[in-house]
Design a protein around this motif. Structure first.
Motif, mmCIF file in Angstrom:
data_model
loop_
_atom_site.group_PDB
_atom_site.id
_atom_site.type_symbol
_atom_site.label_atom_id
_atom_site.label_comp_id
_atom_site.label_asym_id
_atom_site.label_seq_id
_atom_site.Cartn_x
_atom_site.Cartn_y
_atom_site.Cartn_z
ATOM 1 N N CYS A 1 -7.567 4.512 13.037
ATOM 2 C CA CYS A 1 -6.121 4.317 13.105
ATOM 3 C C CYS A 1 -5.715 3.505 14.331
ATOM 4 O O CYS A 1 -4.585 3.056 14.413
ATOM 5 C CB CYS A 1 -5.396 5.654 13.128
ATOM 6 S SG CYS A 1 -5.421 6.465 11.546
ATOM 7 N N ILE B 1 -7.917 -2.665 2.585
ATOM 8 C CA ILE B 1 -7.064 -1.675 3.272
ATOM 9 C C ILE B 1 -7.840 -0.953 4.372
ATOM 10 O O ILE B 1 -7.511 0.175 4.725
ATOM 11 C CB ILE B 1 -6.499 -0.639 2.277
ATOM 12 C CG1 ILE B 1 -7.652 0.124 1.595
ATOM 13 C CG2 ILE B 1 -5.608 -1.292 1.226
ATOM 14 C CD1 ILE B 1 -7.341 1.584 1.413
ATOM 15 N N GLU B 2 -8.845 -1.633 4.905
ATOM 16 C CA GLU B 2 -9.781 -0.918 5.785
ATOM 17 C C GLU B 2 -9.074 -0.240 6.958
ATOM 18 O O GLU B 2 -9.462 0.851 7.380
ATOM 19 C CB GLU B 2 -10.856 -1.884 6.299
ATOM 20 C CG GLU B 2 -12.014 -1.135 6.914
ATOM 21 C CD GLU B 2 -13.221 -2.020 7.197
ATOM 22 O OE1 GLU B 2 -13.199 -3.203 6.803
ATOM 23 O OE2 GLU B 2 -14.162 -1.510 7.815
ATOM 24 N N ASN B 3 -8.026 -0.879 7.487
ATOM 25 C CA ASN B 3 -7.339 -0.305 8.647
ATOM 26 C C ASN B 3 -6.477 0.911 8.304
ATOM 27 O O ASN B 3 -5.927 1.541 9.195
ATOM 28 C CB ASN B 3 -6.479 -1.366 9.338
ATOM 29 C CG ASN B 3 -7.278 -2.114 10.384
ATOM 30 O OD1 ASN B 3 -8.137 -1.537 11.047
ATOM 31 N ND2 ASN B 3 -7.018 -3.411 10.525
ATOM 32 N N LEU C 1 0.831 -1.203 0.000
ATOM 33 C CA LEU C 1 0.000 0.000 0.000
ATOM 34 C C LEU C 1 0.867 1.254 0.000
ATOM 35 O O LEU C 1 0.633 2.194 -0.764
ATOM 36 C CB LEU C 1 -0.920 -0.009 1.226
ATOM 37 C CG LEU C 1 -1.838 1.197 1.366
ATOM 38 C CD1 LEU C 1 -2.808 1.279 0.194
ATOM 39 C CD2 LEU C 1 -2.606 1.147 2.680
ATOM 40 N N TYR C 2 1.888 1.252 0.862
ATOM 41 C CA TYR C 2 2.806 2.397 0.960
ATOM 42 C C TYR C 2 3.424 2.700 -0.401
ATOM 43 O O TYR C 2 3.527 3.859 -0.806
ATOM 44 C CB TYR C 2 3.884 2.059 1.994
ATOM 45 C CG TYR C 2 4.892 3.142 2.268
ATOM 46 C CD1 TYR C 2 4.520 4.327 2.892
ATOM 47 C CD2 TYR C 2 6.222 2.973 1.912
ATOM 48 C CE1 TYR C 2 5.446 5.314 3.154
ATOM 49 C CE2 TYR C 2 7.153 3.959 2.171
ATOM 50 C CZ TYR C 2 6.765 5.130 2.784
ATOM 51 O OH TYR C 2 7.688 6.104 3.039
ATOM 52 N N SER C 3 3.792 1.633 -1.124
ATOM 53 C CA SER C 3 4.496 1.848 -2.387
ATOM 54 C C SER C 3 3.560 2.256 -3.532
ATOM 55 O O SER C 3 4.031 2.554 -4.619
ATOM 56 C CB SER C 3 5.306 0.606 -2.775
ATOM 57 O OG SER C 3 4.438 -0.457 -3.047
ATOM 58 N N PHE D 1 -0.683 7.186 0.605
ATOM 59 C CA PHE D 1 -0.669 8.161 1.706
ATOM 60 C C PHE D 1 -0.293 9.557 1.221
ATOM 61 O O PHE D 1 -0.690 10.547 1.815
ATOM 62 C CB PHE D 1 0.260 7.689 2.831
ATOM 63 C CG PHE D 1 -0.207 6.403 3.453
ATOM 64 C CD1 PHE D 1 -1.324 6.392 4.261
ATOM 65 C CD2 PHE D 1 0.440 5.210 3.194
ATOM 66 C CE1 PHE D 1 -1.791 5.210 4.821
ATOM 67 C CE2 PHE D 1 -0.014 4.023 3.738
ATOM 68 C CZ PHE D 1 -1.134 4.020 4.560
ATOM 69 N N ASP D 2 0.466 9.618 0.124
ATOM 70 C CA ASP D 2 0.796 10.927 -0.439
ATOM 71 C C ASP D 2 -0.447 11.562 -1.067
ATOM 72 O O ASP D 2 -0.620 12.773 -1.015
ATOM 73 C CB ASP D 2 1.887 10.797 -1.502
ATOM 74 C CG ASP D 2 3.176 10.238 -0.911
ATOM 75 O OD1 ASP D 2 3.335 10.329 0.320
ATOM 76 O OD2 ASP D 2 3.998 9.709 -1.674
ATOM 77 N N LEU E 1 -3.437 11.209 -0.021
ATOM 78 C CA LEU E 1 -4.281 11.713 1.066
ATOM 79 C C LEU E 1 -3.840 13.109 1.489
ATOM 80 O O LEU E 1 -4.630 13.884 1.994
ATOM 81 C CB LEU E 1 -4.208 10.773 2.280
ATOM 82 C CG LEU E 1 -4.843 9.391 2.119
ATOM 83 C CD1 LEU E 1 -4.610 8.566 3.359
ATOM 84 C CD2 LEU E 1 -6.330 9.495 1.818
ATOM 85 N N ASN E 2 -2.567 13.433 1.274
ATOM 86 C CA ASN E 2 -2.066 14.754 1.636
ATOM 87 C C ASN E 2 -2.432 15.811 0.602
ATOM 88 O O ASN E 2 -2.345 16.987 0.858
ATOM 89 C CB ASN E 2 -0.532 14.729 1.760
ATOM 90 C CG ASN E 2 -0.110 14.050 3.042
ATOM 91 O OD1 ASN E 2 -0.800 14.130 4.033
ATOM 92 N ND2 ASN E 2 1.021 13.383 3.000
ATOM 93 N N ASN E 3 -2.768 15.357 -0.593
ATOM 94 C CA ASN E 3 -3.022 16.298 -1.677
ATOM 95 C C ASN E 3 -4.387 16.947 -1.530
ATOM 96 O O ASN E 3 -5.217 16.488 -0.786
ATOM 97 C CB ASN E 3 -2.995 15.556 -3.018
ATOM 98 C CG ASN E 3 -1.613 15.531 -3.599
ATOM 99 O OD1 ASN E 3 -0.825 16.419 -3.338
ATOM 100 N ND2 ASN E 3 -1.334 14.523 -4.398
ATOM 101 N N ASN E 4 -4.594 17.990 -2.273
ATOM 102 C CA ASN E 4 -5.928 18.568 -2.353
ATOM 103 C C ASN E 4 -6.668 17.837 -3.455
ATOM 104 O O ASN E 4 -6.560 18.183 -4.615
ATOM 105 C CB ASN E 4 -5.835 20.062 -2.654
ATOM 106 C CG ASN E 4 -5.163 20.786 -1.523
ATOM 107 O OD1 ASN E 4 -5.384 20.457 -0.349
ATOM 108 N ND2 ASN E 4 -4.325 21.752 -1.849
ATOM 109 N N PRO F 1 -8.463 6.921 6.329
ATOM 110 C CA PRO F 1 -8.321 8.063 7.245
ATOM 111 C C PRO F 1 -9.477 8.104 8.245
ATOM 112 O O PRO F 1 -10.471 7.387 8.088
ATOM 113 C CB PRO F 1 -8.365 9.268 6.306
ATOM 114 C CG PRO F 1 -9.053 8.789 5.087
ATOM 115 C CD PRO F 1 -8.742 7.334 4.947
#
Lengths: 147, 225
Positions: A146, A109-111, A86-88, A92-93, A95-98, A114
């Motif tokens: 989380c 990936i439920e866990n 998932l990281y790769s 998560f990047d 999620l940081n975007n607009n 956000p």
């Protein structure tokens, strides 16, 4: 909110209607197996956001970028089975975007979802072509995905 | 010796040119734009505004993690390409170590923290004694709650640095009233900090430049519910 869809068109319309309530930072997590209408729902969302993009499942590409402002991203987690995987994807990047993000196969990936997201469940109805689509908002203060 | 340094490991990004102890140029952005669009224009400007071209550079420095998966890879790929093109060496520096240099000149503990989402941070602590920086803890991925124990044990003032600093400050300052937050202008990792931190490290060939991924505590749990 619970909807009953009896056709592809109706599923698209429900997706389109949901998309009008979304704004920058919204995450929509879709749950439900093969052939439930998830991609059709996303196609409706894209239309509702005024995007002309060709919508298809990003099962192999993992993410499709449909443009727009905020940008509309379509993830498919069907092939994701580990945190490293998932990281790769860069998930998560994003999620940081607009951006507005919709995720197929959120079961996988439920866990990692956000704290705040919109959950869309797809289930079979009584008829073969009938789908029960349940939309709920997650992210009350007492609920922390989380932990 | 002229160094070109790049940081794109998290939300902020920067590019700097240093000649020995002198910072010749530095461009910094924290505007939420994508590094793929902004990093190379900043590198180009950092060189051009200093009256240099890529072939004038003796060493390339980059923050090689921890940080965002995509961000770190953008910086590493950029430096590998530049170093290969002009046949010069490069150095990867911990993002957390680079930002400790923001507090050079003070006497304190730098608690460097980057937001790793879900109440987790990438963290490392450094003792700052005016012009000397000593690492106290290794770079690690931990829960914010674990950080409070590390801070409590320090005998010097602890200053939070990094893009997770404000979040940690808001969470921990009620129980740790002595905790301090670096000013906005000193808070984020900078390419110039990476250049300064590189002085203690050995240069490598571009193909040996690696990335330091840290495994998050949440990765020990199931991904599915």
């Amino acid at each position: 909110m619970v909807y009953t869809s009896k056709s592809v068109k109706q599923t698209e319309n429900i997706g389109s209607e949901l998309s009008k309530s979304l704004s920058s930072g919204s995450v929509v997590a879709l749950f439900g197996g093969l052939g439930m209408g998830k991609t059709t729902f996303v196609r409706g969302m894209a239309k509702g956001l005024g995007l002309e993009a060709h919508v298809s499942s990003p099962t192999f590409a993992l993410v499709h970028d449909y443009g727009g402002n905020p940008t509309f991203y379509h993830f498919d987690m069907y092939r994701i089975n580990s945190w490293d995987g998932l990281y790769s994807t860069g998930f998560f990047d994003y999620l940081n975007n607009n951006s507005i993000i919709v995720i197929e196969w959120s079961e996988n990936i439920e866990n990692s979802l956000p704290n705040e997201y919109i959950r869309v469940n797809f289930e079979y109805g009584h008829e073969p072509d009938e789908r029960i689509i349940t939309i709920t908002k997650r992210g009350e203060k007492h609920e922390n995905t989380c932990n | 010796m002229k160094i070109l340094a790049i940081d794109s490991s998290a939300c902020a990004a920067s590019a700097a040119v240093m000649e020995d102890e002198r910072l010749m140029s530095e461009f910094f952005l924290n505007a939420g734009l994508t590094h793929s669009q902004t990093l190379m224009p900043m590198v180009d400007s950092a060189l051009k505004c200093a009256g240099l071209s890529c072939s004038d550079i003796d060493l390339f420095v980059v923050t090689n993690g921890p940080g965002s998966f995509t961000g770190v890879r953008i910086g590493i790929a950029a430096v590998k390409g530049l170093a290969q093109a002009v046949n010069k060496k490069c150095i990867g520096v911990s993002t957390l170590e680079a930002m400790a240099y923001n507090l050079l000149g003070f006497t304190c503990i730098a608690c460097c923290v980057m937001d790793a989402r879900c109440e987790q941070v990438y963290a490392a602590m450094f003792s700052i004694n005016i012009d000397k920086i000593t690492r106290i803890t290794q770079d690690s991925a931990i829960k914010i709650t674990e950080l409070s124990g590390m801070i409590r044990n320090c005998d010097l003032p602890v200053v939070l640095v990094g893009d997770g600093a404000e979040m940690c400050y808001n969470k921990l300052s009620p129980e740790l009233p002595e905790l301090r937050l670096a000013a906005e202008c000193n808070r984020f990792q900078r390419a110039s900090g990476a250049a300064l931190a590189s002085k203690l490290k050995d240069p490598v060939d571009f193909y040996n430049l690696g990335i330091n991924y840290l495994r998050l505590p949440q990765a020990e749990r199931e991904l599915k519910k």
